[in-house]
Design an enzyme around this catalytic site. Sequence first.
Site, PDB file in Angstrom:
ATOM      1  N   ARG A   1      21.475  -3.825   4.112  1.00  0.00           N
ATOM      2  CA  ARG A   1      22.335  -3.531   2.939  1.00  0.00           C
ATOM      3  C   ARG A   1      23.814  -3.766   3.202  1.00  0.00           C
ATOM      4  O   ARG A   1      24.531  -4.208   2.305  1.00  0.00           O
ATOM      5  CB  ARG A   1      22.123  -2.089   2.476  1.00  0.00           C
ATOM      6  CG  ARG A   1      20.796  -1.895   1.768  1.00  0.00           C
ATOM      7  CD  ARG A   1      20.666  -0.475   1.251  1.00  0.00           C
ATOM      8  NE  ARG A   1      19.314  -0.229   0.793  1.00  0.00           N
ATOM      9  CZ  ARG A   1      18.630   0.889   1.041  1.00  0.00           C
ATOM     10  NH1 ARG A   1      19.188   1.869   1.735  1.00  0.00           N
ATOM     11  NH2 ARG A   1      17.410   1.022   0.588  1.00  0.00           N
TER      12      ARG A   1
ATOM     13  N   LYS B   1      25.744   6.243   2.495  1.00  0.00           N
ATOM     14  CA  LYS B   1      25.151   5.137   1.730  1.00  0.00           C
ATOM     15  C   LYS B   1      25.725   5.113   0.316  1.00  0.00           C
ATOM     16  O   LYS B   1      26.044   4.048  -0.223  1.00  0.00           O
ATOM     17  CB  LYS B   1      23.626   5.287   1.646  1.00  0.00           C
ATOM     18  CG  LYS B   1      22.898   4.921   2.921  1.00  0.00           C
ATOM     19  CD  LYS B   1      21.403   5.153   2.726  1.00  0.00           C
ATOM     20  CE  LYS B   1      20.668   5.091   4.054  1.00  0.00           C
ATOM     21  NZ  LYS B   1      19.246   5.427   3.918  1.00  0.00           N
TER      22      LYS B   1
ATOM     23  N   ARG C   1      -3.678  -1.979   9.550  1.00  0.00           N
ATOM     24  CA  ARG C   1      -4.527  -0.837   9.128  1.00  0.00           C
ATOM     25  C   ARG C   1      -5.108  -1.045   7.743  1.00  0.00           C
ATOM     26  O   ARG C   1      -6.187  -0.567   7.420  1.00  0.00           O
ATOM     27  CB  ARG C   1      -3.707   0.467   9.091  1.00  0.00           C
ATOM     28  CG  ARG C   1      -3.150   0.930  10.394  1.00  0.00           C
ATOM     29  CD  ARG C   1      -2.332   2.214  10.193  1.00  0.00           C
ATOM     30  NE  ARG C   1      -1.055   1.999   9.517  1.00  0.00           N
ATOM     31  CZ  ARG C   1       0.066   1.627  10.124  1.00  0.00           C
ATOM     32  NH1 ARG C   1       0.062   1.429  11.415  1.00  0.00           N
ATOM     33  NH2 ARG C   1       1.189   1.446   9.457  1.00  0.00           N
TER      34      ARG C   1
ATOM     35  N   HIS D   1      15.726  11.427  -9.202  1.00  0.00           N
ATOM     36  CA  HIS D   1      16.980  11.964  -8.683  1.00  0.00           C
ATOM     37  C   HIS D   1      17.919  12.266  -9.852  1.00  0.00           C
ATOM     38  O   HIS D   1      17.958  11.513 -10.841  1.00  0.00           O
ATOM     39  CB  HIS D   1      17.684  10.942  -7.783  1.00  0.00           C
ATOM     40  CG  HIS D   1      16.998  10.682  -6.470  1.00  0.00           C
ATOM     41  ND1 HIS D   1      15.965  11.452  -5.974  1.00  0.00           N
ATOM     42  CD2 HIS D   1      17.232   9.730  -5.524  1.00  0.00           C
ATOM     43  CE1 HIS D   1      15.597  10.985  -4.796  1.00  0.00           C
ATOM     44  NE2 HIS D   1      16.343   9.937  -4.502  1.00  0.00           N
TER      45      HIS D   1
ATOM     46  N   GLN E   1      18.344  15.571  -5.291  1.00  0.00           N
ATOM     47  CA  GLN E   1      17.375  14.525  -4.991  1.00  0.00           C
ATOM     48  C   GLN E   1      15.945  15.040  -4.903  1.00  0.00           C
ATOM     49  O   GLN E   1      15.689  16.112  -4.354  1.00  0.00           O
ATOM     50  CB  GLN E   1      17.763  13.841  -3.669  1.00  0.00           C
ATOM     51  CG  GLN E   1      19.082  13.135  -3.783  1.00  0.00           C
ATOM     52  CD  GLN E   1      19.484  12.386  -2.540  1.00  0.00           C
ATOM     53  OE1 GLN E   1      20.657  12.374  -2.214  1.00  0.00           O
ATOM     54  NE2 GLN E   1      18.552  11.730  -1.861  1.00  0.00           N
TER      55      GLN E   1
ATOM     56  N   THR F   1       0.812  -1.227   0.000  1.00  0.00           N
ATOM     57  CA  THR F   1       0.000   0.000   0.000  1.00  0.00           C
ATOM     58  C   THR F   1       0.844   1.274   0.000  1.00  0.00           C
ATOM     59  O   THR F   1       0.299   2.365  -0.106  1.00  0.00           O
ATOM     60  CB  THR F   1      -0.887   0.026   1.271  1.00  0.00           C
ATOM     61  OG1 THR F   1      -0.031  -0.213   2.400  1.00  0.00           O
ATOM     62  CG2 THR F   1      -1.972  -1.031   1.225  1.00  0.00           C
TER      63      THR F   1
ATOM     64  N   ARG G   1      18.801  18.134  -1.669  1.00  0.00           N
ATOM     65  CA  ARG G   1      17.385  17.970  -2.044  1.00  0.00           C
ATOM     66  C   ARG G   1      16.967  19.159  -2.903  1.00  0.00           C
ATOM     67  O   ARG G   1      17.319  20.313  -2.581  1.00  0.00           O
ATOM     68  CB  ARG G   1      16.550  17.929  -0.764  1.00  0.00           C
ATOM     69  CG  ARG G   1      15.133  17.468  -0.964  1.00  0.00           C
ATOM     70  CD  ARG G   1      14.990  15.993  -1.093  1.00  0.00           C
ATOM     71  NE  ARG G   1      15.262  15.285   0.138  1.00  0.00           N
ATOM     72  CZ  ARG G   1      15.240  13.960   0.240  1.00  0.00           C
ATOM     73  NH1 ARG G   1      14.956  13.214  -0.809  1.00  0.00           N
ATOM     74  NH2 ARG G   1      15.501  13.359   1.377  1.00  0.00           N
TER      75      ARG G   1
ATOM     76  N   CYS H   1      18.113   4.557  -3.262  1.00  0.00           N
ATOM     77  CA  CYS H   1      17.704   5.122  -4.557  1.00  0.00           C
ATOM     78  C   CYS H   1      18.773   6.051  -5.162  1.00  0.00           C
ATOM     79  O   CYS H   1      18.881   6.143  -6.387  1.00  0.00           O
ATOM     80  CB  CYS H   1      16.370   5.846  -4.432  1.00  0.00           C
ATOM     81  SG  CYS H   1      16.274   6.995  -3.067  1.00  0.00           S
TER      82      CYS H   1
ATOM     83  N   GLY I   1      11.899  10.926  -2.543  1.00  0.00           N
ATOM     84  CA  GLY I   1      12.894  10.116  -1.830  1.00  0.00           C
ATOM     85  C   GLY I   1      12.598  10.101  -0.338  1.00  0.00           C
ATOM     86  O   GLY I   1      13.026   9.201   0.378  1.00  0.00           O
TER      87      GLY I   1
HETATM   88  N1  LIG Z   1      10.646   6.491  -1.565  1.00  0.00           N
HETATM   89  C1  LIG Z   1      11.766   6.129  -2.157  1.00  0.00           C
HETATM   90  O1  LIG Z   1      12.313   6.813  -3.097  1.00  0.00           O
HETATM   91  C2  LIG Z   1      12.470   4.871  -1.762  1.00  0.00           C
HETATM   92  C3  LIG Z   1      13.494   4.417  -2.572  1.00  0.00           C
HETATM   93  C4  LIG Z   1      14.180   3.249  -2.234  1.00  0.00           C
HETATM   94  C5  LIG Z   1      13.826   2.567  -1.089  1.00  0.00           C
HETATM   95  N2  LIG Z   1      12.835   3.018  -0.288  1.00  0.00           N
HETATM   96  C6  LIG Z   1      12.525   2.228   0.904  1.00  0.00           C
HETATM   97  O2  LIG Z   1      11.367   1.443   0.652  1.00  0.00           O
HETATM   98  C7  LIG Z   1      10.637   1.259   1.862  1.00  0.00           C
HETATM   99  C8  LIG Z   1       9.209   1.750   1.662  1.00  0.00           C
HETATM  100  O3  LIG Z   1       9.253   3.155   1.392  1.00  0.00           O
HETATM  101  P1  LIG Z   1       7.940   3.989   0.950  1.00  0.00           P
HETATM  102  O4  LIG Z   1       8.467   5.320   0.515  1.00  0.00           O
HETATM  103  O5  LIG Z   1       7.081   3.177   0.033  1.00  0.00           O
HETATM  104  O6  LIG Z   1       7.174   4.117   2.385  1.00  0.00           O
HETATM  105  P2  LIG Z   1       5.619   4.389   2.668  1.00  0.00           P
HETATM  106  O7  LIG Z   1       4.975   5.086   1.531  1.00  0.00           O
HETATM  107  O8  LIG Z   1       5.580   5.018   4.022  1.00  0.00           O
HETATM  108  O9  LIG Z   1       4.974   2.891   2.765  1.00  0.00           O
HETATM  109  C9  LIG Z   1       5.272   2.029   3.852  1.00  0.00           C
HETATM  110  C10 LIG Z   1       4.594   0.658   3.660  1.00  0.00           C
HETATM  111  O10 LIG Z   1       4.962  -0.155   4.772  1.00  0.00           O
HETATM  112  C11 LIG Z   1       3.792  -0.648   5.397  1.00  0.00           C
HETATM  113  N3  LIG Z   1       4.011  -0.752   6.832  1.00  0.00           N
HETATM  114  C12 LIG Z   1       4.407   0.239   7.687  1.00  0.00           C
HETATM  115  N4  LIG Z   1       4.495  -0.249   8.945  1.00  0.00           N
HETATM  116  C13 LIG Z   1       4.140  -1.565   8.877  1.00  0.00           C
HETATM  117  C14 LIG Z   1       4.028  -2.598   9.828  1.00  0.00           C
HETATM  118  N5  LIG Z   1       4.301  -2.396  11.126  1.00  0.00           N
HETATM  119  N6  LIG Z   1       3.639  -3.840   9.407  1.00  0.00           N
HETATM  120  C15 LIG Z   1       3.361  -4.054   8.104  1.00  0.00           C
HETATM  121  N7  LIG Z   1       3.446  -3.103   7.146  1.00  0.00           N
HETATM  122  C16 LIG Z   1       3.830  -1.879   7.531  1.00  0.00           C
HETATM  123  C17 LIG Z   1       2.720   0.366   5.100  1.00  0.00           C
HETATM  124  O11 LIG Z   1       1.461  -0.271   5.246  1.00  0.00           O
HETATM  125  P3  LIG Z   1       0.132   0.604   5.641  1.00  0.00           P
HETATM  126  O12 LIG Z   1      -0.270   1.335   4.405  1.00  0.00           O
HETATM  127  O13 LIG Z   1      -0.828  -0.445   6.039  1.00  0.00           O
HETATM  128  O14 LIG Z   1       0.570   1.523   6.751  1.00  0.00           O
HETATM  129  C18 LIG Z   1       3.063   0.700   3.647  1.00  0.00           C
HETATM  130  O15 LIG Z   1       2.575  -0.310   2.789  1.00  0.00           O
HETATM  131  C19 LIG Z   1      11.418   2.019   2.944  1.00  0.00           C
HETATM  132  O16 LIG Z   1      12.297   1.146   3.620  1.00  0.00           O
HETATM  133  C20 LIG Z   1      12.203   3.034   2.146  1.00  0.00           C
HETATM  134  O17 LIG Z   1      13.381   3.451   2.811  1.00  0.00           O
HETATM  135  C21 LIG Z   1      12.110   4.142  -0.606  1.00  0.00           C
END
Ligand SMILES: NC(=O)c1ccc[n+]([C@@H]2O[C@H](COP(=O)([O-])OP(=O)(O)OC[C@H]3O[C@@H](n4cnc5c(N)ncnc54)[C@H](OP(=O)(O)O)[C@@H]3O)[C@@H](O)[C@H]2O)c1
Length: 361
Positions: A110, A236, A50, A265, A167, A22, A258, A140, A171
Amino acid sequence: MSALPPLNRRDGRPTLAIVGATGAVGTVMLDILSTRTDVWGDIRLIASPRSAGKKLRVRGEELEVVALSEEAFEGVDIAMFDVPDEVSAQWAPVAAAKGAVAVDNSGAFRMDADVPLVVPEVNPDQAKNRPRGIISNPNCTTLSMIVALGALHREYTLRELVVSSYQAASGAGQPGVDALREQIAKVAGDTTLGTQAGDVRRVIGDTGPFPAPLALNVVPWAGSLKDGGWSSEELKVRNESRKILGLPGLRVNATCVRVPVVTTHSLTVHAVFESEVDQARAQAVLAEAPGVVLCDDPANYEFPTPADVVGTDPTWVGRVRRSLDDPNALDLFLCGDNLRKGAALNTAQIAELVAEEFTER
Ligand SMILES: NC(=O)c1ccc[n+]([C@@H]2O[C@H](COP(=O)([O-])OP(=O)(O)OC[C@H]3O[C@@H](n4cnc5c(N)ncnc54)[C@H](OP(=O)(O)O)[C@@H]3O)[C@@H](O)[C@H]2O)c1
């Protein structure tokens, strides 16, 4: 909690779980899985309690999200984790203990010596070297440059990188995007702003997840403070580049900044090699490299920009120049969509590499 939907293996193809379906990365993942060659049997969508019961579309099918639990990994062959670090740290080993291969997008594993950090265009063989049953996806910023640098490394052997990043707000996840859009709305139409120190800051007020206003500004910070004034994001870039390229002594200096871009990016890179470089040969290497698009015709103002690159899969490279002062160095400008190759796409590619092992059996 909703009952787990039954898994029906299709033609012996592996079953995939998407943990964090989600979220910002999870949403892009569902889109990517719906458009790439389909190698999957059943797909199970997992998120926090949730979201349990929520319906999401993937491969043209509506699937119900189930809450994260040990049972949710029953019958799963490969589990992607697109969740915060602490959730991956706790649950990826649980998935591995249940027999699944975990492909983790967070920062939790990582730099673990027993967890490979994989970019399929650069070090695909490492995906098989996974003693903990976990494979990590790089961050990323590193991913937005490493495919192109890997191609140049194969030609000239890298010795040193000086990197500056530009960035995007996404991100910092969905809160980053929301904050940038709110800030842009606040400054739009005011023709006096940006002429006096502090005027933008006063209009914007709360800067959200950023340490300074992002609209009409650039902010030289991403991540948390580490020793010596470095940011976690800058470390990183250094540590992950070294691990992916298998170059523990690679000299890397990064400054992460940023900029008011929603997604994609950009980076400038000064890359120093062991051997002398040639501009035309370097351009040819990049043009031929899988996953890279060379866009380099400055006479016609052709170079990548985030506004033109967003939503696409490759790493785009332009402004390829041989250093005026060092015949062994190249200067480049790169752009990559941080939510696609920078996150979901690379994870999907790793999972597909592992899926081949199941299909080969
Ligand atoms: N954004 C980027 O550019 C990027 C790039 C590379 C890597 N990442 C990494 O990818 C990961 C996700 O990032 P995002 O930006 O997609 O975050 P996000 O939009 O905040 O989404 C977080 C996801 O994790 C789920 N979640 C949170 N707490 C949980 C729990 N206790 N149990 C089960 N599910 C849980 C949430 O579910 P609900 O909707 O049910 O809360 C949601 O599906 C992070 O580790 C981030 O560092 C992000």
